[in-house]
Design a protein around this motif. Sequence first.
Motif, PDB file in Angstrom:
ATOM      1  N   PHE A  38       1.297  -0.533  -0.130  1.00 55.07           N
ATOM      2  CA  PHE A  38       0.147   0.000  -0.024  1.00 55.07           C
ATOM      3  C   PHE A  38       0.855   0.779   0.309  1.00 55.07           C
ATOM      4  CE2 PHE A  38      -2.601  -3.034   2.466  1.00 55.07           C
ATOM      5  CZ  PHE A  38      -3.614  -3.513   1.374  1.00 55.07           C
ATOM      6  N   GLY A  39       1.769   1.826   0.046  1.00 55.33           N
ATOM      7  CA  GLY A  39       3.289   2.161   0.558  1.00 55.33           C
ATOM      8  C   GLY A  39       2.975   2.620   1.700  1.00 55.33           C
ATOM      9  N   ILE A  40       2.584   2.741   2.461  1.00 54.13           N
ATOM     10  CA  ILE A  40       2.062   3.416   3.746  1.00 54.13           C
ATOM     11  C   ILE A  40       3.806   3.206   4.399  1.00 54.13           C
ATOM     12  CG2 ILE A  40      -0.506   3.228   3.504  1.00 54.13           C
ATOM     13  CD1 ILE A  40      -0.213   0.652   5.425  1.00 54.13           C
ATOM     14  N   THR A  41       3.040   4.572   5.513  1.00 56.38           N
ATOM     15  CA  THR A  41       4.662   4.385   6.793  1.00 56.38           C
ATOM     16  C   THR A  41       3.200   4.506   7.707  1.00 56.38           C
ATOM     17  OG1 THR A  41       4.782   6.734   6.090  1.00 56.38           O
ATOM     18  CG2 THR A  41       6.312   4.896   5.176  1.00 56.38           C
ATOM     19  N   TYR A  42       3.953   4.462   8.794  1.00 59.24           N
ATOM     20  CA  TYR A  42       3.787   4.608  10.122  1.00 59.24           C
ATOM     21  C   TYR A  42       4.811   4.537  11.351  1.00 59.24           C
ATOM     22  CZ  TYR A  42       4.484  -0.454  10.322  1.00 59.24           C
ATOM     23  OH  TYR A  42       4.967  -1.595  10.094  1.00 59.24           O
ATOM     24  N   ASP A  43       4.925   5.774  12.511  1.00 56.24           N
ATOM     25  CA  ASP A  43       5.741   5.316  13.499  1.00 56.24           C
ATOM     26  C   ASP A  43       5.807   3.695  14.740  1.00 56.24           C
ATOM     27  OD1 ASP A  43       5.851   8.654  13.332  1.00 56.24           O
ATOM     28  OD2 ASP A  43       4.289   8.855  13.850  1.00 56.24           O
ATOM     29  N   ARG A  44       6.381   3.413  14.640  1.00 58.31           N
ATOM     30  CA  ARG A  44       7.014   2.127  15.515  1.00 58.31           C
ATOM     31  C   ARG A  44       7.930   2.722  16.224  1.00 58.31           C
ATOM     32  NH1 ARG A  44       8.829   1.227   9.910  1.00 58.31           N
ATOM     33  NH2 ARG A  44       7.766  -0.384   9.583  1.00 58.31           N
ATOM     34  N   ALA A  45       7.212   1.666  17.258  1.00 56.77           N
ATOM     35  CA  ALA A  45       7.172   1.586  19.180  1.00 56.77           C
ATOM     36  C   ALA A  45       8.373   1.044  18.564  1.00 56.77           C
ATOM     37  CB  ALA A  45       6.261   1.343  19.901  1.00 56.77           C
ATOM     38  N   SER A  46       9.662   1.339  19.700  1.00 56.74           N
ATOM     39  CA  SER A  46      11.011   1.524  19.699  1.00 56.74           C
ATOM     40  C   SER A  46      10.587  -0.126  20.897  1.00 56.74           C
ATOM     41  CB  SER A  46      12.063   1.642  20.652  1.00 56.74           C
ATOM     42  OG  SER A  46      11.432   2.585  21.598  1.00 56.74           O
ATOM     43  N   ARG A  47      11.604  -0.901  20.889  1.00 55.84           N
ATOM     44  CA  ARG A  47      11.554  -1.692  22.089  1.00 55.84           C
ATOM     45  C   ARG A  47      11.628  -1.642  23.451  1.00 55.84           C
ATOM     46  NH1 ARG A  47      12.150  -7.451  20.514  1.00 55.84           N
ATOM     47  NH2 ARG A  47      13.081  -7.147  18.183  1.00 55.84           N
ATOM     48  N   GLU A  48      12.387  -0.099  24.257  1.00 55.45           N
ATOM     49  CA  GLU A  48      12.805   0.620  24.693  1.00 55.45           C
ATOM     50  C   GLU A  48      11.387   0.866  24.933  1.00 55.45           C
ATOM     51  OE1 GLU A  48      16.515   0.003  23.401  1.00 55.45           O
ATOM     52  OE2 GLU A  48      14.552   0.620  22.024  1.00 55.45           O
ATOM     53  N   GLU A  49      10.790   1.615  24.095  1.00 53.34           N
ATOM     54  CA  GLU A  49       9.793   2.413  25.005  1.00 53.34           C
ATOM     55  C   GLU A  49       8.777   0.987  25.111  1.00 53.34           C
ATOM     56  OE1 GLU A  49       8.576   5.895  22.078  1.00 53.34           O
ATOM     57  OE2 GLU A  49       8.816   3.941  20.750  1.00 53.34           O
ATOM     58  N   LEU A  50       8.369  -0.042  24.516  1.00 55.84           N
ATOM     59  CA  LEU A  50       7.621  -1.808  24.896  1.00 55.84           C
ATOM     60  C   LEU A  50       7.922  -1.927  26.392  1.00 55.84           C
ATOM     61  CD1 LEU A  50       7.638  -3.248  20.954  1.00 55.84           C
ATOM     62  CD2 LEU A  50       5.375  -2.134  22.285  1.00 55.84           C
ATOM     63  N   MET A  53       6.605   0.645  28.698  1.00 54.80           N
ATOM     64  CA  MET A  53       5.436  -0.434  28.980  1.00 54.80           C
ATOM     65  C   MET A  53       4.255  -0.468  29.403  1.00 54.80           C
ATOM     66  SD  MET A  53       3.523   3.129  26.819  1.00 54.80           S
ATOM     67  CE  MET A  53       2.341   2.989  26.379  1.00 54.80           C
ATOM     68  N   THR A  54       5.280  -1.962  29.592  1.00 52.28           N
ATOM     69  CA  THR A  54       4.820  -3.195  29.970  1.00 52.28           C
ATOM     70  C   THR A  54       5.414  -3.315  31.642  1.00 52.28           C
ATOM     71  OG1 THR A  54       6.832  -4.009  28.792  1.00 52.28           O
ATOM     72  CG2 THR A  54       4.405  -4.131  27.713  1.00 52.28           C
ATOM     73  N   ASP A  55       6.651  -2.367  31.762  1.00 52.35           N
ATOM     74  CA  ASP A  55       7.442  -2.271  32.943  1.00 52.35           C
ATOM     75  C   ASP A  55       7.727  -3.446  32.926  1.00 52.35           C
ATOM     76  OD1 ASP A  55       8.070  -1.213  35.700  1.00 52.35           O
ATOM     77  OD2 ASP A  55       6.696  -2.676  36.491  1.00 52.35           O
ATOM     78  N   ALA A  56       8.809  -3.978  32.008  1.00 54.24           N
ATOM     79  CA  ALA A  56       9.507  -5.116  32.019  1.00 54.24           C
ATOM     80  C   ALA A  56      10.884  -5.055  32.186  1.00 54.24           C
ATOM     81  CB  ALA A  56       9.084  -5.933  30.574  1.00 54.24           C
ATOM     82  N   SER A  57      11.113  -3.656  32.299  1.00 54.74           N
ATOM     83  CA  SER A  57      12.473  -3.964  32.578  1.00 54.74           C
ATOM     84  C   SER A  57      13.436  -4.749  33.506  1.00 54.74           C
ATOM     85  CB  SER A  57      12.995  -2.257  33.229  1.00 54.74           C
ATOM     86  OG  SER A  57      15.110  -2.303  33.388  1.00 54.74           O
ATOM     87  N   MET A  58      15.206  -5.089  33.280  1.00 51.43           N
ATOM     88  CA  MET A  58      15.533  -5.926  33.936  1.00 51.43           C
ATOM     89  C   MET A  58      16.239  -5.771  34.633  1.00 51.43           C
ATOM     90  SD  MET A  58      13.589  -8.880  33.257  1.00 51.43           S
ATOM     91  CE  MET A  58      14.378 -10.224  34.188  1.00 51.43           C
ATOM     92  N   ASP A  59      16.512  -4.428  35.061  1.00 49.84           N
ATOM     93  CA  ASP A  59      17.790  -3.862  36.163  1.00 49.84           C
ATOM     94  C   ASP A  59      17.230  -4.610  37.613  1.00 49.84           C
ATOM     95  OD1 ASP A  59      15.879  -1.524  37.700  1.00 49.84           O
ATOM     96  OD2 ASP A  59      16.028  -1.482  35.751  1.00 49.84           O
ATOM     97  N   ALA A  60      17.822  -4.988  38.125  1.00 48.37           N
ATOM     98  CA  ALA A  60      17.835  -5.616  39.137  1.00 48.37           C
ATOM     99  C   ALA A  60      16.794  -4.613  39.983  1.00 48.37           C
ATOM    100  CB  ALA A  60      19.292  -5.382  40.540  1.00 48.37           C
TER     101      ALA A  60
END
Length: 276
Positions: A38-50, A53-60
């Motif tokens: 379709f030749g469309i573009t969109y803003d992508r979420a980065s892994r850091e943003e995900l 958003m999910t509170d999934a950081s693995m720091d201690a």
Amino acid sequence: MFEYALYLSLKAKGKEVKIDDVTCYEGPGTRPRQLDVFGITYDRASREELTEMTDASMDALSRVRRKLTGRRTKAYRERDINFDPLVMEKDPALLEGCFQSDKYFRDCEGRVREAYRFRGIESGAFPLPEDYLRLEKQIEDCQSVSVHIRRGDYLDESHGGLYTGICTEAYYKEAFARMERLVPGALFFLFSNDPEWTREHFESKNCVLVEGSTEDTGYMDLYLMSRCRHNIIANSSFSWWGAWLNENPEKKVIAPAKWLNGRECRDIYTERMIRL
């Protein structure tokens, strides 16, 4: 396609929106992304943003805090298979679901239709093979009806029987008969991921079996479906979009009265659909 339509709707409301096009497209057996046609573009979420958003950081520190106070996720899952107004209101949120209803984007339908033009085919970046070009010409010159017959994964009982026993031979025979009454001279173009079975059970003098696409070129079938004057769809978002993209103002669209076993799916249907 439903996710991107929701993306456009939220953007039209002035929200900052990004798409996670990685999480569900990793690992074996996942389908390829084909929005490029379709030749469309969109803003992508980065892994850091995900991760945030999910509170999934693995720091201690984060791991200890989660053990003490629980996860502070911003994820919100669509309530069920029907339109969920909270999806449009949650902010900030990581929205999860299928969003399979035009109620999510009715207020920007024109924008969605413009986005889902097959620019790649029009420009030649995604060229159609000669067989498909001949079929396109035939479709344009007759009372064409697309018929989507989905088998393959829909026969897999590992889905808990969600899809089985809905689009049966009886459904298609009734749909053929209804369409022939509504559209004299109808010529049926059959699209399926099981062409051998489809040829054996449905091919006749007023049927044309469309063959040649693969999992990586499904957009070719979607394009031809959208070019047909009328549509008979399966309980599948693939043929749902083929019918929705059909711009014939007089189109007839036949859909199965049941979409999933054991679930009420009232909002998947559009006002134009005839339910059998």
